[in-house]
Design a protein around this motif. Structure first.
Motif, mmCIF file in Angstrom:
data_model
loop_
_atom_site.group_PDB
_atom_site.id
_atom_site.type_symbol
_atom_site.label_atom_id
_atom_site.label_comp_id
_atom_site.label_asym_id
_atom_site.label_seq_id
_atom_site.Cartn_x
_atom_site.Cartn_y
_atom_site.Cartn_z
ATOM 1 N N GLY A 138 0.792 -1.227 0.000
ATOM 2 C CA GLY A 138 0.000 0.000 0.000
ATOM 3 C C GLY A 138 0.823 1.276 0.000
ATOM 4 O O GLY A 138 2.014 1.281 -0.324
ATOM 5 N N LEU A 139 0.154 2.364 0.416
ATOM 6 C CA LEU A 139 0.799 3.679 0.377
ATOM 7 C C LEU A 139 2.021 3.738 1.295
ATOM 8 O O LEU A 139 3.005 4.410 0.983
ATOM 9 N N ILE A 176 4.962 2.723 -0.631
ATOM 10 C CA ILE A 176 5.392 3.738 -1.603
ATOM 11 C C ILE A 176 6.174 4.844 -0.896
ATOM 12 O O ILE A 176 7.244 5.258 -1.354
ATOM 13 N N GLY A 197 10.071 5.385 -1.457
ATOM 14 C CA GLY A 197 10.568 6.651 -1.979
ATOM 15 C C GLY A 197 11.601 7.268 -1.053
ATOM 16 O O GLY A 197 12.632 7.777 -1.505
ATOM 17 N N GLU A 234 -9.425 0.819 -3.666
ATOM 18 C CA GLU A 234 -8.410 1.351 -4.586
ATOM 19 C C GLU A 234 -8.842 1.181 -6.036
ATOM 20 O O GLU A 234 -8.725 2.090 -6.859
ATOM 21 N N LEU A 235 -9.348 -0.015 -6.370
ATOM 22 C CA LEU A 235 -9.717 -0.285 -7.765
ATOM 23 C C LEU A 235 -10.936 0.530 -8.189
ATOM 24 O O LEU A 235 -11.039 0.960 -9.340
ATOM 25 N N PHE A 285 -9.432 4.032 -8.795
ATOM 26 C CA PHE A 285 -8.395 4.198 -9.813
ATOM 27 C C PHE A 285 -8.774 3.652 -11.177
ATOM 28 O O PHE A 285 -8.485 4.255 -12.201
ATOM 29 N N ASP A 297 -11.092 1.530 -14.288
ATOM 30 C CA ASP A 297 -12.390 1.515 -14.951
ATOM 31 C C ASP A 297 -13.014 0.122 -14.901
ATOM 32 O O ASP A 297 -13.991 -0.148 -15.582
ATOM 33 N N ARG A 346 -11.349 -9.952 -8.684
ATOM 34 C CA ARG A 346 -9.940 -9.629 -8.471
ATOM 35 C C ARG A 346 -9.556 -9.564 -6.995
ATOM 36 O O ARG A 346 -8.432 -9.852 -6.623
ATOM 37 N N ARG A 360 -4.083 6.587 -15.997
ATOM 38 C CA ARG A 360 -4.740 5.643 -16.897
ATOM 39 C C ARG A 360 -4.195 5.801 -18.310
ATOM 40 O O ARG A 360 -3.941 4.829 -19.003
ATOM 41 N N MET A 385 -0.853 4.246 -18.505
ATOM 42 C CA MET A 385 -0.902 2.777 -18.498
ATOM 43 C C MET A 385 -1.010 2.219 -19.919
ATOM 44 O O MET A 385 -0.584 1.109 -20.190
ATOM 45 N N LEU A 443 -1.136 6.730 -7.592
ATOM 46 C CA LEU A 443 0.150 6.034 -7.513
ATOM 47 C C LEU A 443 -0.004 4.661 -6.856
ATOM 48 O O LEU A 443 0.688 3.712 -7.233
ATOM 49 N N VAL A 444 -0.911 4.560 -5.881
ATOM 50 C CA VAL A 444 -1.175 3.244 -5.278
ATOM 51 C C VAL A 444 -1.720 2.306 -6.357
ATOM 52 O O VAL A 444 -1.320 1.140 -6.458
ATOM 53 N N GLY A 445 -2.620 2.818 -7.183
ATOM 54 C CA GLY A 445 -3.174 2.000 -8.262
ATOM 55 C C GLY A 445 -2.125 1.580 -9.257
ATOM 56 O O GLY A 445 -2.057 0.415 -9.655
ATOM 57 N N VAL A 446 -1.290 2.518 -9.654
ATOM 58 C CA VAL A 446 -0.233 2.198 -10.617
ATOM 59 C C VAL A 446 0.721 1.153 -10.032
ATOM 60 O O VAL A 446 1.147 0.215 -10.719
ATOM 61 N N THR A 447 1.018 1.298 -8.746
ATOM 62 C CA THR A 447 1.915 0.338 -8.104
ATOM 63 C C THR A 447 1.347 -1.080 -8.196
ATOM 64 O O THR A 447 2.072 -2.037 -8.483
ATOM 65 N N PHE A 454 -0.670 -2.257 -10.460
ATOM 66 C CA PHE A 454 -0.569 -2.722 -11.841
ATOM 67 C C PHE A 454 0.865 -3.123 -12.180
ATOM 68 O O PHE A 454 1.098 -4.150 -12.802
ATOM 69 N N ARG A 510 3.179 -4.023 -10.112
ATOM 70 C CA ARG A 510 3.614 -5.180 -9.327
ATOM 71 C C ARG A 510 3.274 -6.492 -10.044
ATOM 72 O O ARG A 510 4.063 -7.427 -10.047
ATOM 73 N N GLU A 511 2.100 -6.520 -10.668
ATOM 74 C CA GLU A 511 1.687 -7.737 -11.369
ATOM 75 C C GLU A 511 2.633 -8.063 -12.524
ATOM 76 O O GLU A 511 2.724 -9.199 -12.954
ATOM 77 N N VAL A 531 7.201 4.443 -6.175
ATOM 78 C CA VAL A 531 6.309 3.541 -6.921
ATOM 79 C C VAL A 531 7.028 2.260 -7.368
ATOM 80 O O VAL A 531 6.559 1.148 -7.102
#
Lengths: 284, 234
Positions: free
Chosen positions: A117-118, A121, A125, A229-230, A233, A235, A244, B54, B57, B89-93, B95, B97-98, B126
Protein backbone atom coordinates in the motif's frame (compact mmCIF):
# COMPACT_ATOMS: atom_id res chain seq x y z
CA UNK A 1 26.58 -16.85 9.90
CA UNK A 2 27.14 -16.63 13.64
CA UNK A 3 24.15 -16.59 15.94
CA UNK A 4 21.63 -16.81 13.12
CA UNK A 5 22.80 -20.36 12.53
CA UNK A 6 22.82 -21.23 16.23
CA UNK A 7 19.43 -19.54 16.68
CA UNK A 8 20.55 -17.70 19.78
CA UNK A 9 20.83 -13.98 20.30
CA UNK A 10 21.51 -11.75 23.24
CA UNK A 11 19.44 -8.62 23.65
CA UNK A 12 21.37 -5.70 25.11
CA UNK A 13 20.09 -2.54 26.76
CA UNK A 14 22.01 0.44 25.45
CA UNK A 15 23.36 1.63 22.09
CA UNK A 16 26.85 1.83 23.59
CA UNK A 17 26.78 -1.83 24.68
CA UNK A 18 25.47 -2.85 21.28
CA UNK A 19 28.02 -0.84 19.31
CA UNK A 20 30.88 -2.08 21.51
CA UNK A 21 30.20 -5.68 20.52
CA UNK A 22 27.39 -5.93 17.98
CA UNK A 23 27.91 -9.44 16.56
CA UNK A 24 25.44 -11.84 18.10
CA UNK A 25 23.45 -9.07 19.75
CA UNK A 26 20.35 -7.04 19.17
CA UNK A 27 18.93 -3.86 20.67
CA UNK A 28 15.29 -2.89 20.98
CA UNK A 29 14.54 0.82 20.61
CA UNK A 30 11.34 2.84 20.35
CA UNK A 31 9.67 1.49 17.23
CA UNK A 32 12.50 -0.64 15.91
CA UNK A 33 15.05 -3.36 16.63
CA UNK A 34 18.62 -3.41 15.34
CA UNK A 35 20.53 -6.67 15.08
CA UNK A 36 23.94 -7.84 13.96
CA UNK A 37 24.82 -11.42 13.06
CA UNK A 38 28.41 -11.01 11.96
CA UNK A 39 30.67 -8.08 11.02
CA UNK A 40 29.32 -8.56 7.48
CA UNK A 41 25.61 -8.94 8.18
CA UNK A 42 23.28 -6.68 10.15
CA UNK A 43 19.73 -5.44 9.96
CA UNK A 44 16.79 -3.53 11.36
CA UNK A 45 13.16 -4.38 11.97
CA UNK A 46 10.80 -1.42 12.12
CA UNK A 47 7.19 -1.49 13.33
CA UNK A 48 4.23 0.67 14.23
CA UNK A 49 4.10 4.32 13.26
CA UNK A 50 6.99 5.55 11.17
CA UNK A 51 7.76 8.87 12.79
CA UNK A 52 10.60 11.26 12.19
CA UNK A 53 11.86 10.54 15.73
CA UNK A 54 12.19 6.81 15.17
CA UNK A 55 13.58 7.32 11.64
CA UNK A 56 16.20 9.75 12.87
CA UNK A 57 17.20 7.47 15.76
CA UNK A 58 17.32 4.42 13.50
CA UNK A 59 19.31 6.15 10.79
CA UNK A 60 21.77 7.58 13.33
CA UNK A 61 22.41 4.27 15.06
CA UNK A 62 22.56 2.39 11.76
CA UNK A 63 25.06 4.86 10.32
CA UNK A 64 27.28 4.58 13.40
CA UNK A 65 27.15 0.79 13.20
CA UNK A 66 28.04 0.76 9.51
CA UNK A 67 30.65 3.51 9.48
CA UNK A 68 32.38 3.04 12.83
CA UNK A 69 32.06 -0.63 13.71
CA UNK A 70 31.36 -3.04 10.87
CA UNK A 71 33.30 -3.91 7.74
CA UNK A 72 31.19 -3.14 4.61
CA UNK A 73 28.28 -5.31 5.74
CA UNK A 74 25.16 -6.46 3.97
CA UNK A 75 22.19 -4.67 5.53
CA UNK A 76 18.63 -5.97 5.70
CA UNK A 77 15.94 -3.46 6.73
CA UNK A 78 12.51 -4.96 7.36
CA UNK A 79 9.64 -2.44 7.26
CA UNK A 80 6.82 -4.99 7.03
CA UNK A 81 5.64 -4.20 10.56
CA UNK A 82 5.01 -0.53 9.74
CA UNK A 83 1.29 0.10 9.76
CA UNK A 84 1.21 3.88 9.83
CA UNK A 85 3.14 6.55 7.94
CA UNK A 86 2.88 10.31 8.40
CA UNK A 87 3.51 11.15 4.74
CA UNK A 88 4.23 14.84 5.25
CA UNK A 89 6.60 14.14 8.17
CA UNK A 90 8.55 11.58 6.15
CA UNK A 91 8.75 13.98 3.21
CA UNK A 92 10.20 16.68 5.45
CA UNK A 93 12.64 14.17 6.90
CA UNK A 94 13.87 13.22 3.43
CA UNK A 95 14.33 16.88 2.53
CA UNK A 96 16.51 17.43 5.57
CA UNK A 97 18.42 14.18 5.48
CA UNK A 98 21.21 12.96 3.35
CA UNK A 99 22.91 11.17 6.23
CA UNK A 100 23.33 7.99 4.28
CA UNK A 101 25.78 9.76 2.00
CA UNK A 102 28.23 9.16 4.85
CA UNK A 103 27.67 5.45 4.35
CA UNK A 104 28.64 5.59 0.65
CA UNK A 105 30.92 2.66 -0.06
CA UNK A 106 30.48 1.38 3.51
CA UNK A 107 27.58 -0.94 2.73
CA UNK A 108 28.10 -3.94 0.48
CA UNK A 109 24.41 -4.44 -0.15
CA UNK A 110 21.29 -2.77 1.24
CA UNK A 111 18.08 -4.76 0.95
CA UNK A 112 14.79 -3.21 2.08
CA UNK A 113 11.57 -5.15 2.68
CA UNK A 114 8.55 -2.89 2.14
CA UNK A 115 4.98 -3.09 3.43
CA UNK A 116 2.07 -3.05 0.99
CA UNK A 117 0.00 0.00 0.00
CA UNK A 118 0.80 3.68 0.38
CA UNK A 119 3.14 3.00 3.33
CA UNK A 120 5.34 0.95 0.99
CA UNK A 121 5.39 3.74 -1.60
CA UNK A 122 6.30 6.40 0.96
CA UNK A 123 9.01 4.28 2.60
CA UNK A 124 10.30 3.06 -0.78
CA UNK A 125 10.57 6.65 -1.98
CA UNK A 126 12.27 7.78 1.22
CA UNK A 127 14.84 4.99 1.11
CA UNK A 128 15.44 5.44 -2.64
CA UNK A 129 16.19 9.14 -2.12
CA UNK A 130 18.02 9.02 1.22
CA UNK A 131 20.08 5.92 0.57
CA UNK A 132 20.70 6.37 -3.17
CA UNK A 133 24.50 6.11 -2.75
CA UNK A 134 24.03 2.64 -1.23
CA UNK A 135 22.10 1.41 -4.32
CA UNK A 136 19.24 -0.14 -2.31
CA UNK A 137 17.41 -3.23 -3.50
CA UNK A 138 13.74 -3.67 -2.66
CA UNK A 139 11.65 -6.73 -1.82
CA UNK A 140 8.17 -7.40 -0.56
CA UNK A 141 8.89 -10.74 1.14
CA UNK A 142 11.47 -11.69 3.70
CA UNK A 143 12.62 -14.92 1.98
CA UNK A 144 14.03 -13.33 -1.20
CA UNK A 145 15.42 -10.45 0.87
CA UNK A 146 17.36 -12.82 3.11
CA UNK A 147 18.65 -14.64 0.06
CA UNK A 148 19.81 -11.31 -1.39
CA UNK A 149 22.00 -10.62 1.63
CA UNK A 150 23.44 -14.11 1.42
CA UNK A 151 21.47 -15.61 4.25
CA UNK A 152 18.96 -18.38 3.79
CA UNK A 153 18.26 -19.51 7.34
CA UNK A 154 14.70 -18.29 7.51
CA UNK A 155 13.94 -20.11 10.74
CA UNK A 156 16.90 -18.47 12.42
CA UNK A 157 15.72 -15.01 11.33
CA UNK A 158 12.56 -15.79 13.24
CA UNK A 159 14.56 -15.67 16.47
CA UNK A 160 15.24 -11.99 16.10
CA UNK A 161 11.81 -11.45 14.57
CA UNK A 162 10.25 -12.98 17.67
CA UNK A 163 12.06 -10.44 19.84
CA UNK A 164 10.57 -7.68 17.68
CA UNK A 165 7.10 -9.21 18.04
CA UNK A 166 7.52 -9.41 21.80
CA UNK A 167 8.63 -5.79 21.89
CA UNK A 168 5.82 -4.56 19.67
CA UNK A 169 3.16 -6.79 21.13
CA UNK A 170 0.54 -8.77 19.24
CA UNK A 171 -0.36 -5.91 16.88
CA UNK A 172 2.81 -6.59 14.92
CA UNK A 173 1.48 -9.96 13.83
CA UNK A 174 -1.79 -8.29 12.77
CA UNK A 175 0.19 -5.88 10.57
CA UNK A 176 2.14 -8.72 9.04
CA UNK A 177 -1.00 -10.75 8.33
CA UNK A 178 -2.66 -7.75 6.71
CA UNK A 179 0.43 -7.16 4.60
CA UNK A 180 0.49 -10.75 3.47
CA UNK A 181 -3.21 -10.72 2.64
CA UNK A 182 -2.91 -7.56 0.55
CA UNK A 183 -0.48 -9.38 -1.72
CA UNK A 184 -2.81 -12.28 -2.46
CA UNK A 185 -6.52 -11.85 -1.91
CA UNK A 186 -7.88 -14.60 -4.12
CA UNK A 187 -6.36 -17.95 -3.21
CA UNK A 188 -5.65 -17.05 0.38
CA UNK A 189 -5.82 -19.65 3.15
CA UNK A 190 -5.02 -19.53 6.86
CA UNK A 191 -2.39 -22.23 6.36
CA UNK A 192 -0.78 -20.41 3.43
CA UNK A 193 -0.64 -17.11 5.29
CA UNK A 194 0.86 -18.73 8.39
CA UNK A 195 3.46 -20.49 6.26
CA UNK A 196 4.38 -17.23 4.53
CA UNK A 197 4.93 -15.66 7.94
CA UNK A 198 6.98 -18.66 9.07
CA UNK A 199 4.72 -19.46 11.95
CA UNK A 200 2.15 -22.13 12.71
CA UNK A 201 -1.54 -21.68 12.01
CA UNK A 202 -2.42 -21.97 15.72
CA UNK A 203 0.23 -19.49 16.80
CA UNK A 204 -0.88 -16.97 14.19
CA UNK A 205 -4.54 -17.31 15.19
CA UNK A 206 -3.66 -17.01 18.88
CA UNK A 207 -1.65 -13.84 18.32
CA UNK A 208 -4.44 -12.34 16.26
CA UNK A 209 -6.87 -13.07 19.11
CA UNK A 210 -4.47 -11.38 21.52
CA UNK A 211 -4.48 -8.37 19.19
CA UNK A 212 -8.27 -8.26 19.36
CA UNK A 213 -8.84 -9.28 15.78
CA UNK A 214 -9.16 -12.40 13.63
CA UNK A 215 -7.95 -13.76 10.34
CA UNK A 216 -11.43 -13.33 8.85
CA UNK A 217 -11.63 -9.68 9.90
CA UNK A 218 -8.20 -8.89 8.49
CA UNK A 219 -9.08 -10.65 5.22
CA UNK A 220 -12.36 -8.74 4.91
CA UNK A 221 -10.65 -5.41 5.52
CA UNK A 222 -7.87 -6.20 3.08
CA UNK A 223 -10.43 -7.09 0.39
CA UNK A 224 -12.51 -3.96 0.97
CA UNK A 225 -9.31 -1.87 0.93
CA UNK A 226 -8.23 -3.36 -2.39
CA UNK A 227 -11.72 -2.86 -3.84
CA UNK A 228 -11.62 0.75 -2.63
CA UNK A 229 -8.41 1.35 -4.59
CA UNK A 230 -9.72 -0.29 -7.77
CA UNK A 231 -13.03 1.57 -7.61
CA UNK A 232 -11.21 4.88 -7.40
CA UNK A 233 -8.40 4.20 -9.81
CA UNK A 234 -9.57 1.78 -12.45
CA UNK A 235 -12.39 1.51 -14.95
CA UNK A 236 -12.93 -2.14 -14.08
CA UNK A 237 -16.53 -3.21 -13.73
CA UNK A 238 -17.78 -4.13 -10.27
CA UNK A 239 -17.89 -7.87 -10.98
CA UNK A 240 -14.34 -7.77 -12.34
CA UNK A 241 -13.18 -6.01 -9.18
CA UNK A 242 -15.07 -8.53 -7.05
CA UNK A 243 -13.25 -11.40 -8.75
CA UNK A 244 -9.94 -9.63 -8.47
CA UNK A 245 -10.16 -9.03 -4.73
CA UNK A 246 -11.48 -12.51 -3.98
CA UNK A 247 -15.10 -11.54 -3.27
CA UNK A 248 -16.45 -13.63 -6.14
CA UNK A 249 -19.53 -11.81 -7.38
CA UNK A 250 -20.71 -8.22 -7.60
CA UNK A 251 -23.60 -8.87 -5.21
CA UNK A 252 -21.33 -10.38 -2.57
CA UNK A 253 -18.87 -7.55 -2.94
CA UNK A 254 -21.69 -5.06 -2.68
CA UNK A 255 -22.86 -6.57 0.61
CA UNK A 256 -19.37 -6.77 2.14
CA UNK A 257 -18.44 -3.29 0.92
CA UNK A 258 -21.63 -1.73 2.26
CA UNK A 259 -21.22 -3.41 5.63
CA UNK A 260 -17.70 -1.99 5.94
CA UNK A 261 -18.04 1.41 4.23
CA UNK A 262 -21.74 2.23 4.59
CA UNK A 263 -22.27 2.67 0.83
CA UNK A 264 -22.40 0.32 -2.15
CA UNK A 265 -19.45 0.13 -4.57
CA UNK A 266 -21.50 1.93 -7.24
CA UNK A 267 -22.42 4.75 -4.87
CA UNK A 268 -18.81 4.98 -3.71
CA UNK A 269 -17.51 5.22 -7.26
CA UNK A 270 -20.03 7.93 -8.12
CA UNK A 271 -19.12 9.88 -4.97
CA UNK A 272 -15.39 9.78 -5.66
CA UNK A 273 -15.47 10.27 -9.43
CA UNK A 274 -15.30 14.04 -9.17
CA UNK A 275 -13.54 14.27 -5.85
CA UNK A 276 -10.19 15.96 -5.72
CA UNK A 277 -7.75 13.53 -4.20
CA UNK A 278 -5.79 14.77 -1.26
CA UNK A 279 -2.53 13.28 -0.14
CA UNK A 280 -3.59 11.31 2.88
CA UNK A 281 -1.82 10.49 6.07
CA UNK A 282 -1.80 6.75 6.54
CA UNK A 283 -2.29 7.26 10.26
CA UNK A 284 -5.69 8.90 9.81
CA UNK B 1 23.78 13.48 -34.98
CA UNK B 2 21.35 12.17 -32.39
CA UNK B 3 18.23 10.56 -33.76
CA UNK B 4 15.68 12.26 -31.49
CA UNK B 5 17.13 15.70 -32.24
CA UNK B 6 16.20 15.26 -35.92
CA UNK B 7 12.59 14.36 -35.17
CA UNK B 8 10.25 17.32 -34.91
CA UNK B 9 6.83 15.72 -34.58
CA UNK B 10 5.38 12.96 -32.43
CA UNK B 11 4.62 9.62 -34.04
CA UNK B 12 1.37 7.69 -33.72
CA UNK B 13 1.78 4.82 -31.22
CA UNK B 14 1.55 2.17 -33.96
CA UNK B 15 4.40 3.71 -35.92
CA UNK B 16 6.43 4.07 -32.75
CA UNK B 17 5.83 0.45 -31.81
CA UNK B 18 6.92 -0.84 -35.19
CA UNK B 19 10.04 1.24 -35.44
CA UNK B 20 10.71 3.25 -32.28
CA UNK B 21 14.31 4.36 -32.85
CA UNK B 22 14.56 8.11 -33.41
CA UNK B 23 10.88 8.68 -32.64
CA UNK B 24 8.68 9.80 -29.80
CA UNK B 25 5.03 9.55 -28.85
CA UNK B 26 3.07 12.08 -26.85
CA UNK B 27 0.10 11.89 -24.50
CA UNK B 28 -1.67 14.57 -22.48
CA UNK B 29 0.93 14.48 -19.69
CA UNK B 30 3.81 12.46 -21.07
CA UNK B 31 6.29 12.05 -23.90
CA UNK B 32 8.06 8.73 -24.49
CA UNK B 33 11.17 8.67 -26.66
CA UNK B 34 13.57 6.09 -28.04
CA UNK B 35 17.02 7.14 -29.13
CA UNK B 36 18.48 3.71 -29.88
CA UNK B 37 17.61 0.07 -29.19
CA UNK B 38 19.39 0.36 -25.85
CA UNK B 39 18.21 3.82 -24.76
CA UNK B 40 14.65 4.82 -23.92
CA UNK B 41 13.18 7.68 -21.98
CA UNK B 42 10.04 9.40 -20.81
CA UNK B 43 9.16 12.90 -19.67
CA UNK B 44 6.11 13.45 -17.47
CA UNK B 45 4.51 16.76 -16.56
CA UNK B 46 1.48 18.29 -14.86
CA UNK B 47 -0.61 16.40 -12.34
CA UNK B 48 -0.29 12.65 -11.96
CA UNK B 49 -3.91 11.90 -11.16
CA UNK B 50 -6.11 8.92 -11.93
CA UNK B 51 -6.91 10.11 -15.45
CA UNK B 52 -3.30 10.79 -16.46
CA UNK B 53 -2.15 7.53 -14.89
CA UNK B 54 -4.74 5.64 -16.90
CA UNK B 55 -3.42 7.32 -20.05
CA UNK B 56 0.11 6.39 -19.10
CA UNK B 57 -0.90 2.78 -18.50
CA UNK B 58 -1.71 2.59 -22.21
CA UNK B 59 2.01 2.96 -22.82
CA UNK B 60 2.65 -0.41 -21.21
CA UNK B 61 1.13 -2.06 -24.29
CA UNK B 62 3.45 0.02 -26.44
CA UNK B 63 6.43 -1.02 -24.34
CA UNK B 64 5.42 -4.70 -24.58
CA UNK B 65 5.20 -4.59 -28.36
CA UNK B 66 8.20 -2.42 -29.09
CA UNK B 67 10.89 -4.03 -31.17
CA UNK B 68 14.04 -3.44 -29.22
CA UNK B 69 17.29 -5.20 -29.92
CA UNK B 70 18.68 -4.98 -26.42
CA UNK B 71 17.63 -4.53 -22.80
CA UNK B 72 17.49 -0.73 -22.79
CA UNK B 73 18.68 1.79 -20.27
CA UNK B 74 15.78 4.01 -19.30
CA UNK B 75 15.68 7.64 -18.17
CA UNK B 76 12.38 8.88 -16.73
CA UNK B 77 12.18 12.61 -16.04
CA UNK B 78 9.34 13.55 -13.69
CA UNK B 79 10.83 16.91 -12.68
CA UNK B 80 7.97 18.75 -14.43
CA UNK B 81 5.32 16.98 -12.37
CA UNK B 82 3.52 19.48 -10.13
CA UNK B 83 1.33 17.16 -8.10
CA UNK B 84 1.14 13.43 -7.44
CA UNK B 85 -2.17 11.94 -6.38
CA UNK B 86 -1.56 9.20 -3.82
CA UNK B 87 -4.57 7.15 -4.93
CA UNK B 88 -3.35 7.08 -8.51
CA UNK B 89 0.15 6.03 -7.51
CA UNK B 90 -1.17 3.24 -5.28
CA UNK B 91 -3.17 2.00 -8.26
CA UNK B 92 -0.23 2.20 -10.62
CA UNK B 93 1.92 0.34 -8.10
CA UNK B 94 -0.58 -2.52 -8.06
CA UNK B 95 -0.57 -2.72 -11.84
CA UNK B 96 3.22 -2.59 -12.11
CA UNK B 97 3.61 -5.18 -9.33
CA UNK B 98 1.69 -7.74 -11.37
CA UNK B 99 4.16 -7.24 -14.20
CA UNK B 100 7.29 -6.51 -12.20
CA UNK B 101 9.20 -9.64 -13.17
CA UNK B 102 8.41 -9.18 -16.87
CA UNK B 103 9.38 -5.51 -16.85
CA UNK B 104 12.53 -6.08 -14.83
CA UNK B 105 13.74 -8.71 -17.27
CA UNK B 106 13.40 -6.24 -20.14
CA UNK B 107 15.22 -3.29 -18.58
CA UNK B 108 18.95 -3.02 -17.98
CA UNK B 109 18.68 -0.09 -15.54
CA UNK B 110 16.34 2.81 -14.87
CA UNK B 111 17.01 6.28 -13.51
CA UNK B 112 14.22 8.59 -12.43
CA UNK B 113 14.40 12.34 -11.85
CA UNK B 114 11.73 13.39 -9.35
CA UNK B 115 10.47 16.82 -8.30
CA UNK B 116 11.34 18.02 -4.80
CA UNK B 117 8.96 17.53 -1.89
CA UNK B 118 6.05 15.23 -1.33
CA UNK B 119 5.31 14.54 -5.00
CA UNK B 120 8.90 13.43 -5.57
CA UNK B 121 8.86 11.17 -2.52
CA UNK B 122 5.74 9.37 -3.74
CA UNK B 123 6.90 9.09 -7.34
CA UNK B 124 10.27 7.73 -6.23
CA UNK B 125 8.50 5.05 -4.20
CA UNK B 126 6.31 3.54 -6.92
CA UNK B 127 8.83 1.21 -8.56
CA UNK B 128 10.42 0.03 -5.26
CA UNK B 129 6.96 -0.70 -3.84
CA UNK B 130 6.02 -2.54 -7.03
CA UNK B 131 8.95 -4.90 -6.49
CA UNK B 132 10.97 -4.11 -9.60
CA UNK B 133 14.18 -6.10 -9.78
CA UNK B 134 16.31 -4.09 -12.21
CA UNK B 135 18.83 -1.53 -10.92
CA UNK B 136 16.94 1.65 -10.03
CA UNK B 137 18.07 5.13 -9.06
CA UNK B 138 15.84 8.01 -7.96
CA UNK B 139 17.22 11.53 -7.59
CA UNK B 140 16.32 15.18 -7.92
CA UNK B 141 19.21 16.13 -10.21
CA UNK B 142 19.25 15.27 -13.91
CA UNK B 143 23.03 14.96 -13.77
CA UNK B 144 22.81 12.19 -11.17
CA UNK B 145 20.30 10.32 -13.31
CA UNK B 146 22.46 10.66 -16.43
CA UNK B 147 25.47 9.37 -14.49
CA UNK B 148 23.47 6.31 -13.45
CA UNK B 149 22.11 5.65 -16.95
CA UNK B 150 25.68 5.88 -18.25
CA UNK B 151 24.91 6.07 -21.95
CA UNK B 152 26.87 8.34 -24.33
CA UNK B 153 23.74 9.70 -26.04
CA UNK B 154 21.49 10.02 -22.98
CA UNK B 155 22.11 13.71 -22.26
CA UNK B 156 21.62 14.87 -25.86
CA UNK B 157 18.60 12.66 -26.50
CA UNK B 158 16.93 13.74 -23.25
CA UNK B 159 17.65 17.39 -24.07
CA UNK B 160 15.98 17.09 -27.47
CA UNK B 161 13.01 15.24 -26.01
CA UNK B 162 12.66 17.82 -23.22
CA UNK B 163 12.54 20.65 -25.77
CA UNK B 164 9.83 18.81 -27.68
CA UNK B 165 7.92 18.16 -24.45
CA UNK B 166 8.09 21.82 -23.43
CA UNK B 167 6.73 22.85 -26.84
CA UNK B 168 3.92 20.32 -26.69
CA UNK B 169 2.81 20.86 -23.10
CA UNK B 170 -0.58 22.45 -23.06
CA UNK B 171 -1.44 21.20 -26.54
CA UNK B 172 -4.85 19.51 -26.57
CA UNK B 173 -5.09 15.76 -26.93
CA UNK B 174 -7.03 16.24 -30.14
CA UNK B 175 -4.26 18.32 -31.72
CA UNK B 176 -1.61 15.86 -30.55
CA UNK B 177 -3.46 12.99 -32.22
CA UNK B 178 -4.12 14.99 -35.38
CA UNK B 179 -0.52 16.13 -35.71
CA UNK B 180 0.82 12.64 -35.07
CA UNK B 181 -1.43 11.28 -37.80
CA UNK B 182 -0.59 14.00 -40.32
CA UNK B 183 3.12 13.52 -39.64
CA UNK B 184 2.83 9.82 -40.32
CA UNK B 185 0.78 10.00 -43.53
CA UNK B 186 2.82 9.25 -46.61
CA UNK B 187 0.74 11.32 -49.05
CA UNK B 188 1.12 15.10 -49.02
CA UNK B 189 -2.53 16.19 -49.19
CA UNK B 190 -4.74 14.00 -47.02
CA UNK B 191 -8.44 14.75 -47.23
CA UNK B 192 -10.36 15.94 -44.21
CA UNK B 193 -12.91 13.07 -44.42
CA UNK B 194 -10.08 10.52 -44.50
CA UNK B 195 -8.35 12.11 -41.50
CA UNK B 196 -11.63 12.37 -39.60
CA UNK B 197 -12.41 8.70 -40.26
CA UNK B 198 -8.93 7.65 -39.15
CA UNK B 199 -9.32 9.64 -35.95
CA UNK B 200 -12.68 7.98 -35.35
CA UNK B 201 -14.86 11.08 -35.75
CA UNK B 202 -17.11 12.70 -38.31
CA UNK B 203 -15.81 15.41 -40.65
CA UNK B 204 -18.06 17.96 -38.91
CA UNK B 205 -16.60 17.03 -35.54
CA UNK B 206 -13.10 17.33 -36.96
CA UNK B 207 -13.79 20.87 -38.16
CA UNK B 208 -15.48 21.76 -34.87
CA UNK B 209 -12.44 20.54 -32.89
CA UNK B 210 -10.13 22.47 -35.22
CA UNK B 211 -12.14 25.66 -34.63
CA UNK B 212 -12.03 25.03 -30.88
CA UNK B 213 -8.24 24.75 -31.14
CA UNK B 214 -8.04 28.01 -33.11
CA UNK B 215 -6.52 26.41 -36.18
CA UNK B 216 -7.62 25.11 -39.60
CA UNK B 217 -7.19 21.86 -41.47
CA UNK B 218 -5.08 23.55 -44.15
CA UNK B 219 -2.81 25.10 -41.53
CA UNK B 220 -2.26 21.76 -39.85
CA UNK B 221 -1.47 20.04 -43.18
CA UNK B 222 0.95 22.81 -44.05
CA UNK B 223 2.52 22.60 -40.61
CA UNK B 224 2.97 18.85 -40.94
CA UNK B 225 4.63 19.30 -44.34
CA UNK B 226 6.95 22.01 -43.00
CA UNK B 227 8.13 20.21 -39.92
CA UNK B 228 8.41 16.73 -41.35
CA UNK B 229 10.80 16.92 -44.29
CA UNK B 230 10.96 13.16 -44.17
CA UNK B 231 12.49 13.33 -40.72
CA UNK B 232 10.50 10.24 -39.85
CA UNK B 233 12.35 8.34 -42.53
CA UNK B 234 15.71 9.31 -41.05
Amino acid sequence: VGWLRSSSVIAVDTPETFLASPAGHCLVREGYLIWCATPRLAGLIQWGALSTVSMHDMLGLGTRLVCDVLDTPNLLVDFRGVDCVQTVDVSGFVERTRVATAARGRVARLVVVLPAGLSGIVIGGAVALIAAPCRPMFASEIGPALASVGHEHLAAYDVVDQIAIDARGPRLIASRVRNELERNLVDVTVEGCAAALHTSERTMQRRLREAGTSFGEQLRRARVGAAWELLRFSDLKIDAIAARVGLGTASRMSAVFRAEMGVTPTQFRAMTAQAVSELPSQCG
Amino acid sequence: MWMIARTKSPSPPDVFVGSPVGRFVVGPTYLVWCESPDLLGAILWGELDNASMRELMVMRHVFDRMRLAARPRVLVDCSRVTKACADALVGVTSFVRERAAHVSNRIERLAMVVPPGLAGLLIAGVLPAAGIGHPFHACEELGDALAFVEHPYAAAAHGAAARAADELRGTSTFLLRLRALLAALQFPRPSAPYVARTLGMSTRTLYRELRRSSTTFADEVRRARDVTPRDLAA
